[in-house]
Design a protein around this motif. Sequence first.
Motif, short mmCIF file in Angstrom:
data_model
loop_
_atom_site.label_atom_id
_atom_site.label_comp_id
_atom_site.label_asym_id
_atom_site.label_seq_id
_atom_site.Cartn_x
_atom_site.Cartn_y
_atom_site.Cartn_z
N LYS A 276 -4.39 11.37 9.03
CA LYS A 276 -3.82 10.02 9.15
C LYS A 276 -4.32 9.10 8.05
N VAL A 277 -5.57 9.27 7.63
CA VAL A 277 -6.11 8.39 6.59
C VAL A 277 -5.35 8.57 5.28
N GLN A 278 -4.82 9.78 5.02
CA GLN A 278 -4.03 10.01 3.81
C GLN A 278 -2.69 9.28 3.88
N VAL A 279 -2.04 9.39 5.04
CA VAL A 279 -0.75 8.70 5.21
C VAL A 279 -0.96 7.19 5.16
N GLN A 280 -2.07 6.71 5.75
CA GLN A 280 -2.36 5.28 5.71
C GLN A 280 -2.56 4.81 4.29
N SER A 281 -3.25 5.60 3.47
CA SER A 281 -3.45 5.25 2.07
C SER A 281 -2.11 5.13 1.35
N ALA A 282 -1.20 6.08 1.60
CA ALA A 282 0.12 6.06 0.95
C ALA A 282 0.92 4.84 1.39
N LEU A 283 0.93 4.57 2.70
CA LEU A 283 1.71 3.44 3.20
C LEU A 283 1.14 2.11 2.71
N THR A 284 -0.17 2.03 2.57
CA THR A 284 -0.78 0.82 2.00
C THR A 284 -0.29 0.59 0.58
N GLU A 285 -0.23 1.67 -0.19
CA GLU A 285 0.29 1.57 -1.56
C GLU A 285 1.74 1.10 -1.57
#
Length: 440
Positions: A276-285
């Motif tokens: 989830k932390v990877q997807v969160q990083s992408a969505l933040t970008e």
Amino acid sequence: MSDLVALIDCNNFFTSCETVFQPWLNDSPVVVLSSNDGCIIARSQKAKDCGIPMGAPYHVYKQHIQRHGIKVFSSNFSLYGEFSRRIHHILSQYCEKIEPYSIDEFFFMIPSFHNNKGPSTAHIRRTQETRAYTLASAIQDRIQQWLTIPTSIGIATTKSLAKIANKFAKRNHATTRGIHNLGFSGVSESLLASLAVEELWGISYKSKKKLNNKHIYTALDFYRAPIHLIRSLLSITGERIHHELKGESCLTLNDTHTAKKSIRISRSFGHPVTQKVQVQSALTEFVSQASEKLRAQHSRAHTLYVYIHTNPYQQIPQYMRGKMMHFVEALFDTNILVAHCRTLLEEIFTPGHRYSKAGVILMNLIPITPFQEPLFTMTHQEQSRELMDAVDRINTLYEKDTVFVGSRGTRIKETWSPRNNFRSPRYLTHWKELPIVHAS
């Protein structure tokens, strides 16, 4: 006297941009890949001559590319966008009305010629056509001199005819030198006969099928067809194209910026992600990029939509889900939008899947001003505006991502970033990638 309109189109734009700082590649075939190094989205003329089709998957043609010594680049949209901006700047030095049509195409208006001494209409038209060609030639030379980007220019009385003139100039560059001026005389039937009907501006694949069913195969067939038939097949859109081919302008030049009604940012991941932390990083970008575009067009968003999904082309358990959030008070602050995006992700993320893509959409956009702010949040809104203005100025003055939201991370971003194994330096937009000139 009507005005003349011109269309300037950069030849093989992406590959031309790649060779500006590597001129030794001018004699080599060059291709540019799509995001994630997936498909071929641009080809130099020499690459076309090697039999590389548009949209071809890179992995399918990899051996063919290596066998012909074709140079491969990942897409470098930061570089292409800067070249596009500079071309627009050059155009603005020659004419007032400019309409960007795409990243490498611009319509521009050539003003009417007026003479109080009362010359004949024919003389005025000849003078106007001469001035138009001279102006186009000067623009073409300036772009070549300053940016070394080859261009083609078509001139006519309507935008549709300018498209046709541009196409002829590009196909017959050796004889036209990249400029074809239809002027006020209109398009010849022989030129229309050489164009398939789907080559007309605004004719889609579905429209082509409808026209072919009525034995309309070429632009000349379309030109000669009764207007009531075109209207019945393609409604008002087809009727406008028909009038434009006759020299009757129906599509005016839009030289004002039209704000987008929604802003979407989405990317395929370079590798499947499971955390989830990877997807969160992408969505933040993605939210950061979308909110920056939002502020650039002076808008706020009433709605945020977030979605994630797996790769539908792989034999794996599939998952696709999105969630929408509406705001009573329209937003433009990156930090606030990122916080709401994180909330939506908590609701849609399901562990155990290999996610391949994510995206965000900002919708129901309204202008920033005039805007009646709620009484008890005015101080907060002013602080938010000042903070976002400062962030945007810093990222513009220095380079993108000089300041970014911490939840995006740096090392985490590397785990999901799209593949760009062949990307050239961003010569014009990143300080650390500026070209270096060595003294001999």
